[in-house]
Design an enzyme around this catalytic site. Structure first.
Site, mmCIF file in Angstrom:
data_model
loop_
_atom_site.group_PDB
_atom_site.id
_atom_site.type_symbol
_atom_site.label_atom_id
_atom_site.label_comp_id
_atom_site.label_asym_id
_atom_site.label_seq_id
_atom_site.Cartn_x
_atom_site.Cartn_y
_atom_site.Cartn_z
ATOM 1 N N ARG A 47 6.826 1.065 13.654
ATOM 2 C CA ARG A 47 7.462 0.540 12.434
ATOM 3 C C ARG A 47 8.618 -0.406 12.755
ATOM 4 N NH1 ARG A 47 5.216 3.844 8.369
ATOM 5 N NH2 ARG A 47 4.721 5.897 9.195
ATOM 6 N N GLU A 59 12.525 -9.276 2.299
ATOM 7 C CA GLU A 59 11.733 -8.109 2.734
ATOM 8 C C GLU A 59 12.583 -6.848 2.538
ATOM 9 O OE1 GLU A 59 10.874 -8.395 6.917
ATOM 10 O OE2 GLU A 59 10.025 -6.376 6.991
ATOM 11 N N ASN A 115 8.059 -5.461 -0.515
ATOM 12 C CA ASN A 115 7.926 -4.306 0.378
ATOM 13 C C ASN A 115 6.429 -4.177 0.651
ATOM 14 O OD1 ASN A 115 7.732 -1.903 1.713
ATOM 15 N ND2 ASN A 115 9.063 -0.758 0.306
ATOM 16 N N ALA A 147 2.939 -0.590 5.094
ATOM 17 C CA ALA A 147 2.465 -0.633 6.482
ATOM 18 C C ALA A 147 1.922 -2.002 6.883
ATOM 19 C CB ALA A 147 1.402 0.442 6.688
ATOM 20 N N HIS A 184 12.632 -2.501 2.782
ATOM 21 C CA HIS A 184 12.044 -1.212 3.139
ATOM 22 C C HIS A 184 12.960 -0.103 2.657
ATOM 23 C CE1 HIS A 184 8.940 -3.139 5.384
ATOM 24 N NE2 HIS A 184 9.858 -3.911 5.922
ATOM 25 N N ILE A 185 12.360 0.869 2.009
ATOM 26 C CA ILE A 185 13.128 1.978 1.447
ATOM 27 C C ILE A 185 13.724 2.832 2.571
ATOM 28 C CG2 ILE A 185 12.917 4.099 0.074
ATOM 29 C CD1 ILE A 185 10.540 2.574 -1.387
ATOM 30 N N SER A 186 12.901 3.134 3.560
ATOM 31 C CA SER A 186 13.352 3.974 4.675
ATOM 32 C C SER A 186 13.923 3.106 5.788
ATOM 33 C CB SER A 186 12.174 4.796 5.212
ATOM 34 O OG SER A 186 11.193 3.938 5.771
ATOM 35 N N PRO A 196 0.791 -1.231 0.000
ATOM 36 C CA PRO A 196 0.000 0.000 0.000
ATOM 37 C C PRO A 196 0.824 1.283 0.000
ATOM 38 C CG PRO A 196 -0.089 -1.078 2.137
ATOM 39 C CD PRO A 196 0.545 -2.048 1.186
ATOM 40 N N ASN A 197 0.317 2.218 -0.773
ATOM 41 C CA ASN A 197 0.857 3.587 -0.891
ATOM 42 C C ASN A 197 2.166 3.666 -1.667
ATOM 43 O OD1 ASN A 197 -1.278 4.781 0.727
ATOM 44 N ND2 ASN A 197 -0.350 3.705 2.440
ATOM 45 N N TYR A 233 10.963 9.067 1.023
ATOM 46 C CA TYR A 233 10.975 7.991 0.019
ATOM 47 C C TYR A 233 11.612 8.393 -1.318
ATOM 48 C CZ TYR A 233 7.756 5.849 3.329
ATOM 49 O OH TYR A 233 7.198 5.324 4.472
ATOM 50 N N ARG A 290 12.504 5.350 12.735
ATOM 51 C CA ARG A 290 11.211 6.038 12.677
ATOM 52 C C ARG A 290 10.344 5.649 13.871
ATOM 53 N NH1 ARG A 290 8.981 5.370 6.748
ATOM 54 N NH2 ARG A 290 7.562 6.985 7.518
HETATM 55 C C1 DQA Z 1 8.082 1.243 4.072
HETATM 56 C C2 DQA Z 1 8.098 1.505 5.579
HETATM 57 C C3 DQA Z 1 6.735 1.305 6.190
HETATM 58 O O1 DQA Z 1 6.769 1.565 7.577
HETATM 59 C C4 DQA Z 1 5.730 2.243 5.550
HETATM 60 O O2 DQA Z 1 4.450 2.004 6.063
HETATM 61 C C5 DQA Z 1 5.741 2.175 4.066
HETATM 62 C C6 DQA Z 1 7.020 2.077 3.378
HETATM 63 C C7 DQA Z 1 9.432 1.569 3.417
HETATM 64 O O3 DQA Z 1 9.651 1.123 2.306
HETATM 65 O O4 DQA Z 1 10.249 2.276 4.006
HETATM 66 O O5 DQA Z 1 4.703 2.269 3.422
HETATM 67 O O6 DQA Z 1 7.818 -0.124 3.860
#
Ligand code: DQA
Length: 139
Positions: A108, A95, A71, A74, A97-99, A9-10, A22, A104
């Site tokens: 998370r 798995e 990825n 959330a 994660h970009i950030s 998502p997103n 991001y 954070r």
């Molecule tokens: C994320 C980190 C997650 O906490 C967040 O909800 C995202 C992006 C990342 O790629 O850093 O949507 O997965």
């Protein structure tokens, strides 16, 4: 070799979504770069904002693909069902994660995906996806 990248998502809003976290690149532009750089393998991309669709895709490809890079956005921090799907399939999942989620908010810091996943790459920006591909190539 068949490798899938699955974004949750997103992540369809990459490039426009919180660019200070991001970055400013769309995933589509980045994916084009990946297909050029790794032109000797077959890369597939799937994105969904829906938990069930992500699970369905893992079931669909998880017994034939050579590697999955996930990825889950959330859902990483909320979805036992996605973790169960990773455990249920045969294809190894990395798995990404970009950030740097550990820098954070505390919610998370926990991932339901990390234990069933082969490994985790966190906080290295879009480069994390490239490193995951390299892992599958060297494996
Ligand atoms: C994320 C980190 C997650 O906490 C967040 O909800 C995202 C992006 C990342 O790629 O850093 O949507 O997965």
């Amino acid at each position: 070799m068949n490798i899938w990248i699955i974004n949750g998502p997103n992540l369809n809003l990459l490039g426009r979504r919180e660019p200070e976290i991001y970055g400013t690149r769309t995933f589509e532009a980045f994916f084009e770069e990946l297909t050029t750089e790794f032109n000797h393998i077959t890369l597939h991309y799937f994105q969904s904002n829906h938990e069930g669709e992500l699970i369905d895709k893992l079931h669909e490809i998880g017994f034939s693909a050579d590697g999955i890079i996930l990825n889950a956005g959330a859902f990483t921090h909320t979805s036992i069902a996605l973790g169960d799907a990773i455990a249920a399939i045969q294809t190894p999942v990395v798995e990404v994660h970009i950030s740097n989620v550990h820098r954070r908010e505390t919610f998370r810091h926990h991932s339901w995906l990390s234990a069933p996943a082969a490994g985790q790459i966190v906080g290295l920006g879009l480069t994390g996806y490239k490193l995951a591909i390299r892992y599958f190539l060297e494996k």
